[in-house]
Design a protein around this motif. Structure first.
Motif, short mmCIF file in Angstrom:
data_model
loop_
_atom_site.label_atom_id
_atom_site.label_comp_id
_atom_site.label_asym_id
_atom_site.label_seq_id
_atom_site.Cartn_x
_atom_site.Cartn_y
_atom_site.Cartn_z
N SER A 145 4.42 -7.29 9.25
CA SER A 145 2.31 -8.22 8.88
C SER A 145 2.79 -10.08 8.16
CB SER A 145 2.41 -7.21 7.87
OG SER A 145 2.14 -5.97 8.43
N ALA A 146 3.89 -8.77 6.77
CA ALA A 146 4.02 -10.59 6.67
C ALA A 146 4.41 -12.46 7.12
CB ALA A 146 4.80 -10.34 5.24
N LEU A 147 5.32 -12.10 8.09
CA LEU A 147 5.29 -13.16 9.18
C LEU A 147 4.64 -12.83 9.61
CD1 LEU A 147 8.99 -12.12 10.38
CD2 LEU A 147 8.42 -14.13 8.83
N LEU A 148 3.47 -12.38 9.99
CA LEU A 148 1.97 -13.62 10.40
C LEU A 148 1.72 -14.09 9.80
CD1 LEU A 148 0.84 -10.26 13.11
CD2 LEU A 148 1.72 -12.17 14.32
N VAL A 149 1.13 -13.54 8.83
CA VAL A 149 0.46 -14.53 8.19
C VAL A 149 1.33 -15.39 7.51
CG1 VAL A 149 -0.12 -14.83 6.09
CG2 VAL A 149 -0.63 -12.24 6.87
N CYS A 150 2.26 -15.19 7.31
CA CYS A 150 3.39 -16.77 7.05
C CYS A 150 3.41 -18.62 8.36
CB CYS A 150 4.79 -16.52 7.13
SG CYS A 150 5.83 -17.90 6.84
N CYS A 151 3.30 -17.28 9.41
CA CYS A 151 2.98 -17.82 10.94
C CYS A 151 1.68 -18.44 11.16
CB CYS A 151 3.82 -16.74 11.84
SG CYS A 151 5.35 -16.68 11.99
N PHE A 152 0.78 -17.83 10.10
CA PHE A 152 -0.67 -18.39 10.60
C PHE A 152 -0.55 -19.45 9.88
CE2 PHE A 152 -4.80 -18.14 8.21
CZ PHE A 152 -5.01 -18.56 9.38
N HIS A 153 -0.60 -18.97 8.90
CA HIS A 153 -0.37 -20.60 7.71
C HIS A 153 0.32 -22.14 7.71
CE1 HIS A 153 -1.47 -17.70 4.60
NE2 HIS A 153 -2.77 -18.19 4.56
N GLY A 187 -2.67 -10.38 9.33
CA GLY A 187 -1.77 -9.26 8.83
C GLY A 187 -1.91 -8.65 7.34
N VAL A 188 -2.61 -9.42 6.75
CA VAL A 188 -3.75 -9.08 5.74
C VAL A 188 -4.40 -7.01 5.96
CG1 VAL A 188 -5.36 -9.22 3.74
CG2 VAL A 188 -3.84 -10.63 4.83
N SER A 189 -4.87 -7.98 6.90
CA SER A 189 -5.61 -5.63 7.43
C SER A 189 -4.79 -4.95 7.59
CB SER A 189 -6.43 -6.16 8.37
OG SER A 189 -7.52 -7.18 8.00
N VAL A 190 -3.44 -5.50 8.24
CA VAL A 190 -2.58 -4.35 8.52
C VAL A 190 -1.82 -3.93 7.17
CG1 VAL A 190 -0.03 -3.98 9.73
CG2 VAL A 190 -1.97 -5.84 11.16
N PHE A 191 -1.56 -4.33 6.38
CA PHE A 191 -1.23 -4.85 4.90
C PHE A 191 -2.25 -3.60 4.32
CE2 PHE A 191 1.33 -8.54 4.80
CZ PHE A 191 2.39 -7.63 4.10
N PHE A 192 -3.43 -3.90 4.34
CA PHE A 192 -4.21 -2.52 4.02
C PHE A 192 -3.95 -0.94 4.97
CE2 PHE A 192 -7.76 -7.02 3.02
CZ PHE A 192 -6.70 -6.22 1.64
N VAL A 193 -4.09 -1.36 6.05
CA VAL A 193 -4.14 -0.22 6.61
C VAL A 193 -2.55 0.90 5.92
CG1 VAL A 193 -3.57 1.46 8.49
CG2 VAL A 193 -4.91 -0.58 8.65
N ILE A 194 -1.84 -0.28 5.68
CA ILE A 194 -0.36 0.72 5.86
C ILE A 194 -0.83 1.10 4.07
CG2 ILE A 194 1.82 -0.22 4.37
CD1 ILE A 194 2.03 -1.74 6.62
N SER A 195 -1.30 0.28 2.75
CA SER A 195 -1.23 0.50 1.19
C SER A 195 -1.77 2.18 1.38
CB SER A 195 -2.15 -0.49 0.96
OG SER A 195 -1.06 -1.75 1.02
N GLY A 196 -3.96 2.05 2.06
CA GLY A 196 -4.06 3.37 1.99
C GLY A 196 -3.47 4.37 2.42
#
Length: 332
Positions: A13-21, A44-53
């Motif tokens: 997820s972090a790499l996806l956001v990085c690649c997006f930018h 990837g940010v939305s994926v992070f949110f599911v993981i956090s929950g």
């Protein structure tokens, strides 16, 4: 129980956001490769949110908060602040210094922006000092509500799920103008809810390999098609379903298939928070160098390698050390 595959998903997820930018470097005159591959990488940010929950429910589901309730809630908040704040504040300050605009943050609009960033309060049409902090505003709001839900003891998950569904419905029917209430009623909060529901279900229900294989295949394939813009939708609830199935796929790798996971990919998960917050600094550095044409492909790969190296350094020498120090000092 070790959740190695969920940790791997953090890294992805972090790499996806990085690649997006970084994706614009791969857009060529007759081949917009960057847009084709990573136009939707911000998901990837939305994926992070599911993981956090999921993690919040997973780590608290067996705790009895009816004993020493106030101490437990304070401890919960301490641990969340220790996890999120130090690196974010440090890199926000570094961003201010690198932008050669430090003095502008001590008066006027700059001071307002800094205060909002420090307090994790969104501003309308304005990003936090370190722009990635917009997602941390959501994270911290979720932690605020989750901490309050602990007052409801065994009913805490009912409270938090009902709260976010209700606020979402209010936002749909009465769209707010205020930036803070836009966050409170945002459909993005439903991703946290899905993570909580997954944690509660998987704690009680065993999914056999036949069904797990089907769910994982559908989840990963639909996410890839969504990422590549083959599945086209602007419906927030359909986006929620696609992301949720993707996360569930990785959870089933842990719960049903018991995959150990590749050590390097697990490591990427370990450094994912540092990677997420620090990759804009790599982008700023590489802007000094001009590369043209298809040479941008190896150049793009080089930047990803540097991003991972910087994140590994920050994780080992800053994030881990500060976290360990504060845990001792704050008795968390």
């Amino acid at each position: 129980m070790k959740l190695n595959n969920l940790q791997i998903l953090r890294g992805i997820s972090a790499l996806l956001v990085c690649c997006f930018h970084f994706s614009h470097y791969l857009n060529f005159e007759n081949l917009p490769l960057g847009d084709m591959l990573f136009r939707r990488g911000s998901i990837g940010v939305s994926v992070f949110f599911v993981i956090s929950g999921f993690i919040m429910a997973f780590t608290t589901r067996k705790k009895d908060f009816s004993i020493n309730t106030s101490k437990e809630i304070i401890l919960f908040y301490k641990r969340r602040l220790i996890r999120i704040v130090p690196l974010y504040f440090l890199l926000s300050f570094a961003w201010m210094v690198m932008g050669r605009s430090l003095i502008t943050y001590f008066h006027g609009d700059g001071l307002q922006r800094l205060i909002h960033s420090v307090l994790f309060i969104p501003q309308k049409d304005t990003f936090p000092v370190l722009y990635l902090g917009w997602s941390l505003n959501y994270e911290m709001f979720f932690y605020l509500i989750f901490g309050l839900s602990l007052l409801f003891y065994s009913k805490r998950y009912i409270f938090i799920v009902a709260f976010f569904i209700l606020t979402y419905l209010i936002g749909v029917n009465f769209p707010p103008e205020n930036a803070y209430f836009q966050m409170v009623t945002s459909p993005l909060n439903l991703y946290f809810v899905v993570g909580i529901v997954f944690a509660l279900i998987l704690d009680k229900v065993t999914i056999n390999k036949k069904w797990a294989t089907l769910i994982s295949t559908v989840g990963i394939l639909s996410f890839i098609l969504f990422l590549l813009n083959i599945i086209i939708t602007t419906n927030p609830l359909l986006n929620l379903i696609i992301v949720s199935l993707f996360v569930l796929s990785f959870l089933l790798f842990d719960y049903t298939f018991k995959f150990k996971g590749n050590r390097f990919l697990v490591f990427l998960g370990d450094i994912s928070y540092s990677l997420y917050l620090s990759h804009p600094f790599v982008e700023i550095f590489f802007r000094k160098f001009k590369v043209t044409g298809y040479l941008n492909i190896p150049y793009f790969i080089l930047k990803i390698i540097v991003v991972i190296a910087l994140a590994a350094f920050l994780y080992h020498f800053v994030e881990k050390k500060i976290t360990a120090f504060l845990k001792v000092k704050l008795k968390a």
